[in-house]
Motif scaffolding. Structure first.
Motif, PDB file in Angstrom:
ATOM      1  N   VAL A  12      -7.327   6.442   3.169  1.00  0.00           N
ATOM      2  CA  VAL A  12      -6.675   5.528   2.238  1.00  0.00           C
ATOM      3  C   VAL A  12      -7.423   4.212   2.306  1.00  0.00           C
ATOM      4  CG1 VAL A  12      -4.560   4.266   1.697  1.00  0.00           C
ATOM      5  CG2 VAL A  12      -4.429   6.599   2.534  1.00  0.00           C
ATOM      6  N   VAL A  66       5.222  10.738  -1.256  1.00  0.00           N
ATOM      7  CA  VAL A  66       4.263  10.049  -2.115  1.00  0.00           C
ATOM      8  C   VAL A  66       4.951   8.827  -2.735  1.00  0.00           C
ATOM      9  CG1 VAL A  66       2.969  10.286  -4.286  1.00  0.00           C
ATOM     10  CG2 VAL A  66       2.903  12.105  -2.584  1.00  0.00           C
ATOM     11  N   ASN A  67       4.215   7.743  -2.861  1.00  0.00           N
ATOM     12  CA  ASN A  67       4.661   6.449  -3.410  1.00  0.00           C
ATOM     13  C   ASN A  67       5.589   5.673  -2.491  1.00  0.00           C
ATOM     14  OD1 ASN A  67       3.088   6.627  -5.733  1.00  0.00           O
ATOM     15  ND2 ASN A  67       4.673   7.755  -6.820  1.00  0.00           N
ATOM     16  N   ILE A 123      -6.808  -1.701  -1.698  1.00  0.00           N
ATOM     17  CA  ILE A 123      -7.081  -1.960  -3.117  1.00  0.00           C
ATOM     18  C   ILE A 123      -7.198  -3.455  -3.394  1.00  0.00           C
ATOM     19  CG2 ILE A 123      -6.036   0.163  -3.943  1.00  0.00           C
ATOM     20  CD1 ILE A 123      -3.509  -1.499  -4.546  1.00  0.00           C
ATOM     21  N   THR A 165      -2.668  16.130   4.783  1.00  0.00           N
ATOM     22  CA  THR A 165      -1.811  16.965   3.944  1.00  0.00           C
ATOM     23  C   THR A 165      -1.886  18.372   4.518  1.00  0.00           C
ATOM     24  OG1 THR A 165      -3.532  17.680   2.419  1.00  0.00           O
ATOM     25  CG2 THR A 165      -2.449  15.581   1.929  1.00  0.00           C
ATOM     26  N   VAL A 225       0.886  -1.164   0.000  1.00  0.00           N
ATOM     27  CA  VAL A 225       0.000   0.000   0.000  1.00  0.00           C
ATOM     28  C   VAL A 225       0.918   1.206   0.000  1.00  0.00           C
ATOM     29  CG1 VAL A 225      -1.810   1.239   1.228  1.00  0.00           C
ATOM     30  CG2 VAL A 225      -1.729  -1.267   1.336  1.00  0.00           C
ATOM     31  N   LEU A 226       0.811   2.040  -1.029  1.00  0.00           N
ATOM     32  CA  LEU A 226       1.702   3.185  -1.180  1.00  0.00           C
ATOM     33  C   LEU A 226       1.037   4.464  -0.696  1.00  0.00           C
ATOM     34  CD1 LEU A 226       3.057   2.445  -4.770  1.00  0.00           C
ATOM     35  CD2 LEU A 226       4.031   1.743  -2.573  1.00  0.00           C
ATOM     36  N   MET A 227       1.862   5.404  -0.237  1.00  0.00           N
ATOM     37  CA  MET A 227       1.353   6.724   0.141  1.00  0.00           C
ATOM     38  C   MET A 227       0.787   7.361  -1.119  1.00  0.00           C
ATOM     39  SD  MET A 227       0.771   9.121   2.250  1.00  0.00           S
ATOM     40  CE  MET A 227       1.634   9.957   3.539  1.00  0.00           C
ATOM     41  N   PRO A 228      -0.516   7.657  -1.120  1.00  0.00           N
ATOM     42  CA  PRO A 228      -1.129   8.205  -2.333  1.00  0.00           C
ATOM     43  C   PRO A 228      -0.869   9.692  -2.496  1.00  0.00           C
ATOM     44  CG  PRO A 228      -2.768   8.003  -0.613  1.00  0.00           C
ATOM     45  CD  PRO A 228      -1.487   7.448  -0.050  1.00  0.00           C
ATOM     46  N   ALA A 229      -0.930  10.148  -3.726  1.00  0.00           N
ATOM     47  CA  ALA A 229      -0.916  11.584  -4.022  1.00  0.00           C
ATOM     48  C   ALA A 229      -2.379  12.015  -4.032  1.00  0.00           C
ATOM     49  CB  ALA A 229      -0.263  11.855  -5.365  1.00  0.00           C
ATOM     50  N   LEU A 230      -2.783  12.726  -3.000  1.00  0.00           N
ATOM     51  CA  LEU A 230      -4.182  13.100  -2.859  1.00  0.00           C
ATOM     52  C   LEU A 230      -4.542  14.354  -3.635  1.00  0.00           C
ATOM     53  CD1 LEU A 230      -4.437  12.296   0.941  1.00  0.00           C
ATOM     54  CD2 LEU A 230      -5.151  10.874  -0.976  1.00  0.00           C
TER      55      LEU A 230
END
Length: 129
Positions: free
Chosen positions: A48, A70-71, A51, A41, A5-10
């Motif tokens: 989050v 991010v990512n 998925i 942020t 699970v990656l840090m998303p770009a919101l």
């Protein structure tokens, strides 16, 4: 197979965020769409979602950690029936150290910013220095 699970770009301008809190714990079953964590942020707090379905095998970045790029992997979801301990051996240890930019530039003083020149057709051309 385990899923990171990656840090998303919101947002389009987001480069980093903070893990505000985890809503699921390690070892808990998750389904696609379950809310795993809250991310803060500079502008908002967002959720989050998982998925994939399986078991939350490992929380890589702990709650309260700021400046997570991010990512960056923040958690690992093991597939149903997958050995959760196997994901611990295959995943690298978390890097929770803060990264320092290689070069920091201070902003130019306001006086250094020249006002734009206004030109018209009647202004004679001058060579550039």
């Amino acid at each position: 197979m385990a899923t990171e699970v990656l840090m998303p770009a919101l947002s389009p301008t987001m480069t980093e965020g903070k893990i505000a809190r985890w809503l699921k714990s390690e070892g808990e079953s998750v389904r696609a769409g379950d809310v795993l964590a809250e991310i803060e942020t500079d502008k908002a707090t967002m959720e989050v979602e998982a998925i994939d379905e399986g078991v939350l095998a490992r929380i890589v970045i702990p709650e309260g950690t700021e400046h997570v790029a991010v990512n960056t992997p923040i958690a690992v979801i093991a597939g149903n029936g997958e050995d959760v301990r196997a994901t611990e051996r295959t995943m690298p240890p978390p890097d929770t150290g803060q990264q320092v930019p290689s070069e920091v530039r201070s902003p130019r003083p306001r006086s250094a910013l020249a006002a734009p020149r206004r030109w018209s057709q009647n202004t004679p051309a001058r060579p550039l220095p």
